[in-house]
Design a protein around this motif. Structure first.
Motif, mmCIF file in Angstrom:
data_model
loop_
_atom_site.group_PDB
_atom_site.id
_atom_site.type_symbol
_atom_site.label_atom_id
_atom_site.label_comp_id
_atom_site.label_asym_id
_atom_site.label_seq_id
_atom_site.Cartn_x
_atom_site.Cartn_y
_atom_site.Cartn_z
ATOM 1 N N ASN A 25 42.322 40.561 41.709
ATOM 2 C CA ASN A 25 41.718 39.995 40.502
ATOM 3 C C ASN A 25 41.329 38.537 40.721
ATOM 4 N N TYR A 26 42.215 37.790 41.346
ATOM 5 C CA TYR A 26 41.986 36.369 41.601
ATOM 6 C C TYR A 26 40.793 36.170 42.539
ATOM 7 N N ILE A 27 40.708 36.981 43.569
ATOM 8 C CA ILE A 27 39.605 36.886 44.531
ATOM 9 C C ILE A 27 38.282 37.284 43.887
ATOM 10 N N LEU A 28 38.277 38.372 43.128
ATOM 11 C CA LEU A 28 37.046 38.815 42.462
ATOM 12 C C LEU A 28 36.473 37.731 41.561
ATOM 13 N N GLU A 29 37.359 37.073 40.826
ATOM 14 C CA GLU A 29 36.906 36.007 39.924
ATOM 15 C C GLU A 29 36.224 34.896 40.712
ATOM 16 N N GLY A 30 36.811 34.527 41.837
ATOM 17 C CA GLY A 30 36.221 33.480 42.659
ATOM 18 C C GLY A 30 34.886 33.882 43.241
ATOM 19 N N LEU A 31 34.786 35.090 43.761
ATOM 20 C CA LEU A 31 33.526 35.560 44.344
ATOM 21 C C LEU A 31 32.410 35.577 43.305
ATOM 22 N N GLU A 32 32.743 35.985 42.090
ATOM 23 C CA GLU A 32 31.736 36.037 41.034
ATOM 24 C C GLU A 32 31.285 34.640 40.604
#
Length: 260
Positions: free
Chosen positions: A40-47
């Protein structure tokens, strides 16, 4: 300045998200969802267009991608583009890990170490004293998330040091009881910020990840999101009870559509 956690409902518990340039620990036993939390944390950053790094002591790249794919997220293109780096270390390399991780941290805005526990166990007394030095370097380069396996009997002293030095500690627990308190989340500390002090149930849902069950919006019905029947039942309940908002559902749609 705050960094969104990517976990639905957690930013409200943290009263804005993680503080920028901090080290944040997620503590929990096997199976409580620590790796999903990291995703979840990584997805938020990528977006948000941020470069992210995921460091593991047991997951190779394909293992990482398989776990993400099981949640309906395909991160292969992000790895190929260089926006996401997945790096695996082994326990016998622990003497070199500090320097290797610092090199990674210099290039990425969000860093995940999943899990920090093998490094703690393998450290001798002198190396344990250098965890503070290591965390200081992490804060200069990125906002970092580390997971720590809930310690077994006899390892408490080793595990307490990174928890003490981290800027925030979030505890995930599986209680063994049925919903809504089968899984619970509590913020143990959050330096430089206030936070809600309750114990919150949370759910893990395919295509969504972790949802902290804190009421954040009005009740509404959601259309089918092309998820499994079981996942859709959970999503509909979370929307009806106000734990997911309409904006959350739009984000979930984008993630499933763009990474299907």
């Amino acid at each position: 300045m705050r960094v969104n956690s990517g976990v639905f409902g957690l930013d409200e518990v943290l009263e804005g998200g993680f503080v920028k340039n901090t080290v944040n620990a997620v503590l929990g036993s096997t199976g409580c969802g620590k790796t999903i939390f990291c995703l979840n944390y990584i997805l938020e950053g990528l977006e948000k267009g941020e470069k992210c790094a995921y460091v593991s002591f047991d997951l190779e790249v394909e293992d990482f991608l398989r776990i993400a794919k099981s949640m309906r997220w395909d991160l292969r293109k992000d790895i190929e583009s260089g926006n996401l780096k997945v790096q695996c270390f082994y326990a016998e390399e622990s003497a070199l890990i500090n320097e290797e991780l610092i090199k990674i941290l210099e290039k990425f805005e969000r860093v995940v170490i999943d899990s920090f526990s093998p490094l703690v166990v393998s450290m001798n007394s002198r190396a344990r004293g250098e965890i503070n030095w290591f965390f200081r370097h992490m804060r200069r380069s990125s906002t970092a998330l580390i997971t720590i396996e809930e310690p077994l009997m006899g390892f408490e002293a080793n595990y307490n040091l990174p928890l003490y030095l981290a800027d925030s500690v979030i505890s995930l627990k599986t209680t063994g009881y049925s919903e809504p308190y089968g899984r619970t989340l509590r913020v143990i500390k959050h330096r430089m910020s206030s936070h809600l002090e309750d114990v919150f149930p949370y759910s893990i849902v395919e295509g969504v990840g972790i949802v902290v069950e804190l009421k954040r919006g009005e009740s509404f019905e959601v259309e089918d999101l092309c998820l499994s029947q079981r996942a859709m039942e959970k999503v509909r309940r979370l929307c009806r009870e106000g734990y997911l908002t309409r904006e959350d559902v739009e984000k979930i749609k984008r993630r499933i559509k763009c990474r299907d």
